[in-house]
Scaffold this motif. Structure first.
Motif, mmCIF file in Angstrom:
data_model
loop_
_atom_site.group_PDB
_atom_site.id
_atom_site.type_symbol
_atom_site.label_atom_id
_atom_site.label_comp_id
_atom_site.label_asym_id
_atom_site.label_seq_id
_atom_site.Cartn_x
_atom_site.Cartn_y
_atom_site.Cartn_z
ATOM 1 N N PHE A 154 0.842 -1.201 0.000
ATOM 2 C CA PHE A 154 0.000 0.000 0.000
ATOM 3 C C PHE A 154 0.881 1.257 0.000
ATOM 4 N N GLY B 47 -16.789 2.999 -2.053
ATOM 5 C CA GLY B 47 -15.451 3.361 -1.619
ATOM 6 C C GLY B 47 -14.320 2.843 -2.465
ATOM 7 N N ASP B 48 -14.546 1.803 -3.248
ATOM 8 C CA ASP B 48 -13.424 1.246 -4.002
ATOM 9 C C ASP B 48 -13.703 1.227 -5.485
ATOM 10 N N VAL B 49 -12.830 1.861 -6.251
ATOM 11 C CA VAL B 49 -12.927 1.822 -7.711
ATOM 12 C C VAL B 49 -11.534 1.540 -8.264
ATOM 13 N N THR C 169 -6.342 3.411 -8.539
ATOM 14 C CA THR C 169 -7.354 2.951 -7.601
ATOM 15 C C THR C 169 -7.752 4.039 -6.629
ATOM 16 N N MET C 170 -9.062 4.172 -6.463
ATOM 17 C CA MET C 170 -9.582 4.945 -5.344
ATOM 18 C C MET C 170 -10.006 3.908 -4.321
ATOM 19 N N GLY C 171 -9.416 3.959 -3.147
ATOM 20 C CA GLY C 171 -9.826 2.951 -2.180
ATOM 21 C C GLY C 171 -8.948 2.897 -0.962
ATOM 22 N N CYS C 172 -9.253 1.903 -0.142
ATOM 23 C CA CYS C 172 -8.573 1.761 1.134
ATOM 24 C C CYS C 172 -7.250 1.030 0.937
ATOM 25 N N VAL C 173 -6.618 0.768 2.065
ATOM 26 C CA VAL C 173 -5.323 0.089 2.073
ATOM 27 C C VAL C 173 -5.400 -1.224 1.280
ATOM 28 N N ALA C 174 -6.445 -2.010 1.532
ATOM 29 C CA ALA C 174 -6.578 -3.317 0.875
ATOM 30 C C ALA C 174 -6.778 -3.159 -0.625
ATOM 31 N N ILE D 126 -5.778 -0.788 -2.617
ATOM 32 C CA ILE D 126 -4.548 -0.356 -3.293
ATOM 33 C C ILE D 126 -3.527 -1.492 -3.322
ATOM 34 N N LYS E 31 -12.711 -7.224 4.320
ATOM 35 C CA LYS E 31 -12.202 -6.601 3.101
ATOM 36 C C LYS E 31 -12.216 -7.562 1.914
ATOM 37 N N CYS F 65 -15.324 -6.453 -0.580
ATOM 38 C CA CYS F 65 -15.490 -5.116 -1.156
ATOM 39 C C CYS F 65 -14.216 -4.533 -1.729
ATOM 40 N N SER F 66 -13.078 -4.879 -1.148
ATOM 41 C CA SER F 66 -11.845 -4.231 -1.591
ATOM 42 C C SER F 66 -10.977 -5.148 -2.430
#
Lengths: 124, 379
Positions: A12, A36-38, A57-62, A64, A101, A104-105
């Motif tokens: 990440f 939240g994740d794209v 990526t737009m998103g959280c730690v997972a 990315i 995660k 979703c991620s």
């Protein structure tokens, strides 16, 4: 919440193959900004081989970390080999993801599949 | 470097508070209900503390009950008042913008047959007094509206709310956990009947809070046991905690509030210079310690993690960081644009926050937002 593995956090912080290929042979976008994740994956293909791949990526730690991981896993691979990699395989390669995660991620292989689909459509 | 900007979650206990508490662990450890000198010393400490905190809100000491914290106070106020008044009616009014200690207690009250009206907030995070007026019916027994919001920092017009509830003969509870000692509150001037307070948000210890219960108001207890706390709340008093709570209130002061306000305003205006950023909640009607901002096309958990790597502690209400993968109800209530709702972070400063720390956080945040934006397909 479960903790991220070291591998996830490191990737990440230092993702590989981040960016966008100019004039790509295929583009794949999956996810939903409200959730939240794209992920957006662009590929270059030569002789049925993925010669270059980049992600945005737009998103959280997972999100990315998985994006980076799939690009590392498939770069240089034949398309049919690359398509065999599942979201689960990506998570496994990262030493696992927190349960919550997983769904979703963890969309990286879906994004790749979309990019390949786009490539094949353009080829026709 | 380690910088703590999550004071809305909890705060550092002030050294002076710790010093005041220690004797009540080691020397004056008596039970405040005991009749010997050990007990008398503990009782005096509890009652002196009660007097001090009550005075701060314009109450008399008998109107202040010590609890285990804000959550218990909220539960006691809502469940206790609803149960004691159910013959008068079964309708409660609150907002879609409350702390979980209120939101989930209201859900519980619904299972007991109470009806709840949730007032909506506008894009600034403020309720409409007209909607409140229109929502009160013959069956309404209680209105619960928080003073300063824990996430967005917005300040509700509690003085005006108190006027309305008094006119209509309805009880008014407010959760003042985030605003206490930051915004002056007088329970008589504001016509507040019940008010929740907490120590650990104001540099006091965790595990202690208070509920103001206006004289003459009947509320049922949540727990049953001894006759402590004017029969409202049984259990041996947390003497060191209570003493620490009072000390925290005593040392709170206006110049800290002024300094925090200055740093807050500076940080907000600097952050809003970042492209595609916005402020969540009213800029003016805002708690002095709260900065809640959102960025387009990036995600709060990622911002939090990269700030954490640089030693900076903040929080986020974005979905990825929550257990149910939903953005917080507060962000949803503010109706943020889709591409911003995942990119919200909250920075909450304290009396210890320095301008130097603020500068470092701003510099770091700017470069993190830039980096994540470059990474984003929406960048």
């Amino acid at each position: 919440m479960d903790e991220y593995t070291k591998k996830v956090v490191n990737l990440f912080k230092n993702p590989k193959n981040m960016g966008e290929i100019e004039n790509p042979d295929g583009v794949g976008v999956v996810g939903n900004p409200v959730c939240g994740d794209v992920m957006k994956i662009t590929i270059k293909v030569k002789d049925d081989k993925i010669t270059d791949i980049k992600f945005k990526t737009m998103g959280c730690v997972a999100a990315i970390a998985t994006s980076s991981m799939i690009t590392q896993m498939v770069k240089g691979k034949k398309i049919n080999e690359a398509l065999r990699i599942s979201n689960k395989d990506v998570a496994k390669e990262l030493g696992g993801l927190p349960k919550i995660k997983m769904h979703c991620s963890n969309l990286a292989s879906d994004a790749l599949k979309e990019a390949v689909k786009d490539y094949e459509k353009k080829k026709k | 470097m380690r910088i703590y900007m999550d004071n809305g979650a909890t705060t550092k206990v002030d050294e002076r508070v710790v010093k005041t508490m220690i004797p009540y662990f080691e020397k004056e450890y008596g039970n405040a209900s005991s009749l010997h000198d050990f007990g008398k010393a503990a009782r005096k400490a509890v009652e002196d503390s009660r007097k001090l905190i009550a005075a701060k809100i314009g109450a008399v000491p008998e109107e202040l009950i010590f609890t285990s914290g804000g959550t218990e106070s909220d539960n006691m106020a809502l469940i206790g008042a609803a149960a004691a008044n159910k013959k008068k009616g079964n309708h409660v009014i609150s907002t879609n913008f409350e702390h979980p200690a209120i939101m989930n207690t209201l859900k519980y009250l619904k299972t007991l047959g109470f009806e709840v009206t949730y007032l909506k907030v506008d894009a600034e995070g403020l309720i409409s007094l007209e909607e409140l007026r229109d929502s009160i019916t013959e069956k309404t027994i209680l209105v619960s509206i928080m003073h300063a919001n824990n996430e967005a920092g917005t300040i509700q017009p509690i003085k005006e709310i108190g006027k309305i509830t008094k006119d209509r003969g309805v009880l008014f509870h407010t959760d003042a956990v985030q605003s206490f000692t930051k915004i002056p509150i007088n329970v008589n001037k504001f016509n507040i009947d019940l008010m929740s307070l907490s120590a650990h948000k104001i540099h006091g210890p965790k595990g202690v809070g208070a509920l103001f219960i206006r004289k003459g108001i009947d509320i049922n207890p949540l727990m049953f046991g001894g006759k402590h706390e004017f029969r409202h709340r049984p259990g041996t008093e947390n003497v060191p905690g209570i003493v620490g709570f009072a000390k925290a209130v005593e040392i709170s002061n206006e110049s800290d509030v002024k300094r925090m306000t200055k740093i807050r305003d500076y940080m907000i205006s600097e952050i809003l210079k970042i492209p595609n950023s916005l402020l969540n909640g009213s800029r003016i009607k805002r708690n002095c310690n709260n900065i809640n901002v959102a960025f387009k096309g990036i995600e709060g958990e990622s911002i939090l993690e990269l700030l954490n790597e640089k030693g900076i502690a903040v929080s986020t209400g974005s979905a990825c960081a929550s257990k149910n993968l939903e953005p917080s109800h507060v962000l949803k209530a503010l109706k943020l644009p889709d591409l911003y709702i995942q990119g919200a972070i909250r920075l909450t400063i304290s009396r210890y926050t320095t301008m130097k720390e603020a500068e470092y956080v701003l510099k770091t945040l700017k470069s993190i937002v830039k980096r994540l934006t470059e990474m984003s397909p929406y960048g």
